[in-house]
Design a protein around this motif. Structure first.
Motif, mmCIF file in Angstrom:
data_model
loop_
_atom_site.group_PDB
_atom_site.id
_atom_site.type_symbol
_atom_site.label_atom_id
_atom_site.label_comp_id
_atom_site.label_asym_id
_atom_site.label_seq_id
_atom_site.Cartn_x
_atom_site.Cartn_y
_atom_site.Cartn_z
ATOM 1 N N ILE A 300 0.836 -1.205 0.000
ATOM 2 C CA ILE A 300 0.000 0.000 0.000
ATOM 3 C C ILE A 300 0.870 1.253 0.000
ATOM 4 O O ILE A 300 0.605 2.212 -0.735
ATOM 5 C CB ILE A 300 -0.945 -0.017 1.219
ATOM 6 N N MET A 301 1.918 1.276 0.821
ATOM 7 C CA MET A 301 2.803 2.440 0.871
ATOM 8 C C MET A 301 3.490 2.658 -0.471
ATOM 9 O O MET A 301 3.673 3.800 -0.914
ATOM 10 C CB MET A 301 3.828 2.261 1.992
ATOM 11 N N THR A 302 3.875 1.558 -1.139
ATOM 12 C CA THR A 302 4.490 1.669 -2.460
ATOM 13 C C THR A 302 3.511 2.248 -3.472
ATOM 14 O O THR A 302 3.856 3.116 -4.282
ATOM 15 C CB THR A 302 4.981 0.298 -2.937
ATOM 16 N N LEU A 303 2.263 1.772 -3.429
ATOM 17 C CA LEU A 303 1.241 2.271 -4.345
ATOM 18 C C LEU A 303 0.989 3.761 -4.133
ATOM 19 O O LEU A 303 0.868 4.523 -5.102
ATOM 20 C CB LEU A 303 -0.056 1.483 -4.156
ATOM 21 N N PHE A 304 0.915 4.185 -2.891
ATOM 22 C CA PHE A 304 0.714 5.600 -2.608
ATOM 23 C C PHE A 304 1.883 6.437 -3.139
ATOM 24 O O PHE A 304 1.688 7.474 -3.772
ATOM 25 C CB PHE A 304 0.566 5.830 -1.099
ATOM 26 N N MET A 305 3.098 5.980 -2.877
ATOM 27 C CA MET A 305 4.282 6.715 -3.315
ATOM 28 C C MET A 305 4.322 6.848 -4.838
ATOM 29 O O MET A 305 4.534 7.940 -5.385
ATOM 30 C CB MET A 305 5.536 6.011 -2.809
ATOM 31 N N LEU A 306 4.099 5.748 -5.539
ATOM 32 C CA LEU A 306 4.148 5.777 -6.998
ATOM 33 C C LEU A 306 3.002 6.604 -7.576
ATOM 34 O O LEU A 306 3.192 7.347 -8.549
ATOM 35 C CB LEU A 306 4.102 4.350 -7.554
ATOM 36 N N PHE A 307 1.814 6.487 -6.990
ATOM 37 C CA PHE A 307 0.666 7.235 -7.504
ATOM 38 C C PHE A 307 0.886 8.734 -7.402
ATOM 39 O O PHE A 307 0.654 9.478 -8.375
ATOM 40 C CB PHE A 307 -0.604 6.830 -6.747
ATOM 41 N N PHE A 308 1.336 9.205 -6.248
ATOM 42 C CA PHE A 308 1.499 10.643 -6.075
ATOM 43 C C PHE A 308 2.707 11.183 -6.839
ATOM 44 O O PHE A 308 2.712 12.342 -7.254
ATOM 45 C CB PHE A 308 1.604 10.984 -4.584
ATOM 46 N N ASN A 309 3.729 10.353 -7.060
ATOM 47 C CA ASN A 309 4.828 10.779 -7.936
ATOM 48 C C ASN A 309 4.350 10.885 -9.375
ATOM 49 O O ASN A 309 4.733 11.810 -10.107
ATOM 50 C CB ASN A 309 5.991 9.787 -7.828
ATOM 51 N N PHE A 310 3.529 9.934 -9.803
ATOM 52 C CA PHE A 310 2.963 9.985 -11.146
ATOM 53 C C PHE A 310 2.054 11.202 -11.295
ATOM 54 O O PHE A 310 2.058 11.878 -12.328
ATOM 55 C CB PHE A 310 2.193 8.697 -11.430
ATOM 56 N N LEU A 311 1.280 11.496 -10.254
ATOM 57 C CA LEU A 311 0.419 12.677 -10.269
ATOM 58 C C LEU A 311 1.243 13.947 -10.388
ATOM 59 O O LEU A 311 0.857 14.891 -11.090
ATOM 60 C CB LEU A 311 -0.426 12.713 -8.997
ATOM 61 N N ALA A 312 2.390 13.985 -9.714
ATOM 62 C CA ALA A 312 3.276 15.155 -9.815
ATOM 63 C C ALA A 312 3.792 15.332 -11.237
ATOM 64 O O ALA A 312 3.875 16.456 -11.745
ATOM 65 C CB ALA A 312 4.448 15.005 -8.841
ATOM 66 N N ASP A 313 4.137 14.240 -11.896
ATOM 67 C CA ASP A 313 4.590 14.316 -13.293
ATOM 68 C C ASP A 313 3.510 14.895 -14.191
ATOM 69 O O ASP A 313 3.779 15.712 -15.081
ATOM 70 C CB ASP A 313 4.994 12.932 -13.793
ATOM 71 N N LEU A 314 2.268 14.474 -13.972
ATOM 72 C CA LEU A 314 1.164 14.965 -14.796
ATOM 73 C C LEU A 314 0.850 16.422 -14.479
ATOM 74 O O LEU A 314 0.539 17.214 -15.389
ATOM 75 C CB LEU A 314 -0.085 14.109 -14.569
ATOM 76 N N LEU A 315 0.951 16.811 -13.211
ATOM 77 C CA LEU A 315 0.635 18.182 -12.821
ATOM 78 C C LEU A 315 1.598 19.185 -13.446
ATOM 79 O O LEU A 315 1.187 20.250 -13.906
ATOM 80 C CB LEU A 315 0.671 18.319 -11.289
ATOM 81 N N ILE A 316 2.875 18.842 -13.465
ATOM 82 C CA ILE A 316 3.853 19.804 -13.967
ATOM 83 C C ILE A 316 3.658 20.031 -15.468
ATOM 84 O O ILE A 316 3.897 21.131 -15.985
ATOM 85 C CB ILE A 316 5.295 19.338 -13.656
ATOM 86 N N VAL A 317 3.195 18.999 -16.187
ATOM 87 C CA VAL A 317 2.907 19.170 -17.602
ATOM 88 C C VAL A 317 1.609 19.949 -17.800
ATOM 89 O O VAL A 317 1.491 20.799 -18.682
ATOM 90 C CB VAL A 317 2.830 17.792 -18.303
ATOM 91 N N ALA A 318 0.621 19.674 -16.942
ATOM 92 C CA ALA A 318 -0.672 20.341 -17.074
ATOM 93 C C ALA A 318 -0.594 21.814 -16.705
ATOM 94 O O ALA A 318 -1.280 22.658 -17.300
ATOM 95 C CB ALA A 318 -1.709 19.647 -16.187
ATOM 96 N N LEU A 319 0.276 22.163 -15.739
ATOM 97 C CA LEU A 319 0.338 23.529 -15.247
ATOM 98 C C LEU A 319 1.321 24.409 -16.008
ATOM 99 O O LEU A 319 1.230 25.626 -15.954
ATOM 100 C CB LEU A 319 0.708 23.537 -13.750
ATOM 101 N N ASP A 320 2.269 23.799 -16.706
ATOM 102 C CA ASP A 320 3.296 24.578 -17.407
ATOM 103 C C ASP A 320 3.083 24.462 -18.920
ATOM 104 O O ASP A 320 3.409 23.435 -19.526
ATOM 105 C CB ASP A 320 4.690 24.068 -17.030
ATOM 106 N N PRO A 321 2.538 25.496 -19.561
ATOM 107 C CA PRO A 321 2.291 25.444 -21.013
ATOM 108 C C PRO A 321 3.564 25.245 -21.823
ATOM 109 O O PRO A 321 3.528 24.701 -22.913
ATOM 110 C CB PRO A 321 1.651 26.806 -21.311
ATOM 111 N N ARG A 322 4.716 25.682 -21.299
ATOM 112 C CA ARG A 322 5.965 25.565 -22.048
ATOM 113 C C ARG A 322 6.323 24.103 -22.282
ATOM 114 O O ARG A 322 6.850 23.752 -23.333
ATOM 115 C CB ARG A 322 7.094 26.265 -21.277
#
Length: 328
Positions: A300-322
């Motif tokens: 469960i801890m591994t799943l949480f860690m990977l999920f939120f890291n993946f979410l961070a990758d998607l957020l930086i692309v979604a928030l930065d038009p460049r």
């Protein structure tokens, strides 16, 4: 889409690797939990009964690859086995009762630390070189460097055992039946969460503060900030609308990653305050050698860690038009 597929493939491989390590570690240890369980009971047990209990708990004899595929099948069906300590409860039930409390504590602490740390970092950057900056920045870094166990013990002995202002253990008053429709129960939960929440928040503020301060200092030297100042715009408008808004981007991605890391980082705090989250479950599982629960919790801890890291990758692309334009 290409970025999404590449990152998803990377996290899938990372998850498979973590699952494999999670499978190997308990089986590499001497003995097995079933034999130890009966040994601790100090009773005579037939080999047939031991074999039946092993099969029930998932510790079947056979080639390692066969056990590995049985373990993978259990994960895919989300059947994590039966807890040895709380038999006949399943691992799903044990962890399901604890994960909500850990998410509540970790999520609230990270959001509070993010808001407080980012705000303090904005003013530290705007007033860099001042007495405020000279005090708050190194001060919070010193607090962050103190081990969580030390912070938790100091807070526990000062405010719970010494002053007796707050309860020292558990998530609500013992003997109370949880009633999620009652305001009094929510107030009781909040009262019991004050000290562990304070500890989990304090140890994270420094990271957000320094991150925001460094981002702000880099942006304050940009031409558009100099032009905004030259136009005579209001100081608060320059700080928050122009500088802080752009400096917030890396901090937002750090926020999503911090939630995943906080789940594991606050385990010691939960143990000290006997908070009914994953930390207390982990401690009890270690003491009783409940390998089924240990494996489930690490998963469960591994799943949480990977999920939120993946979410961070998607957020930086979604928030930065460049980045989106660069990908095209």
């Amino acid at each position: 889409m290409g970025f999404f597929v590449r990152r998803l493939s990377f996290y899938f491989i990372a998850l498979l690797f973590a699952i494999t390590i999670n499978f190997i570690i308990p089986r590499a240890m001497p003995g097995d939990p079933v034999t130890m369980m009966f040994a601790n009971a100090a009773v005579q047990v037939t080999p047939e009964r031991i074999a039946a209990m092993k099969e029930l708990l998932g510790f079947v004899d056979g080639p390692m690859y066969q056990q590995y595929f049985i373990y993978l099948k259990g994960i895919l069906s989300w059947d994590l086995g039966i807890s040895i300590q709380t038999y006949p409860q399943t691992v799903n039930q044990v962890l399901g009762n604890a994960v909500g409390w850990s998410l509540f504590l970790a999520g609230t602490a990270v959001i509070l630390a993010f808001c407080l740390g980012s705000t303090l970092g904005i003013f530290a950057a705007w007033k860099r070189g001042s007495k405020y900056d000279a005090f708050i920045s190194p001060g919070m870094m010193v607090v962050q460097a103190v081990p969580p166990v030390v912070v938790a013990m100091l807070v526990l002995y000062t405010f719970a055992i010494g002053a007796k202002w707050f309860p020292s253990t558990y998530a609500y008053t013992p003997g109370t039946t949880p009633d999620w429709t009652s305001l009094d129960f929510y107030l009781d939960v909040g009262y019991h969460a004050v000290l562990p929440l304070f500890c989990a928040t304090v140890i994270q503020i420094g990271g957000f503060l320094i991150n925001m301060r460094n981002n702000m200092i880099n942006l304050l030297n940009e031409d558009y900030i100099t032009m905004a100042k030259g136009k005579g715009l209001n100081e608060n408008r320059v700080v928050f609308k122009y500088a802080a808004r752009n400096a917030m981007l890396p901090s937002v991605t750090a926020l999503s990653m911090a939630i995943g890391m906080a789940i594991g980082g606050q385990l010691i705090i939960e143990m000290i305050f006997n908070y009914p989250g994953l930390g207390t479950v982990l401690l009890n599982a270690i003491n009783t050698r409940d390998y089924q629960v240990l494996q489930g919790q690490l998963l469960i801890m591994t799943l949480f860690m990977l999920f939120f890291n993946f979410l961070a990758d998607l957020l930086i692309v979604a928030l930065d038009p460049r980045l989106r334009k660069g990908g095209k």
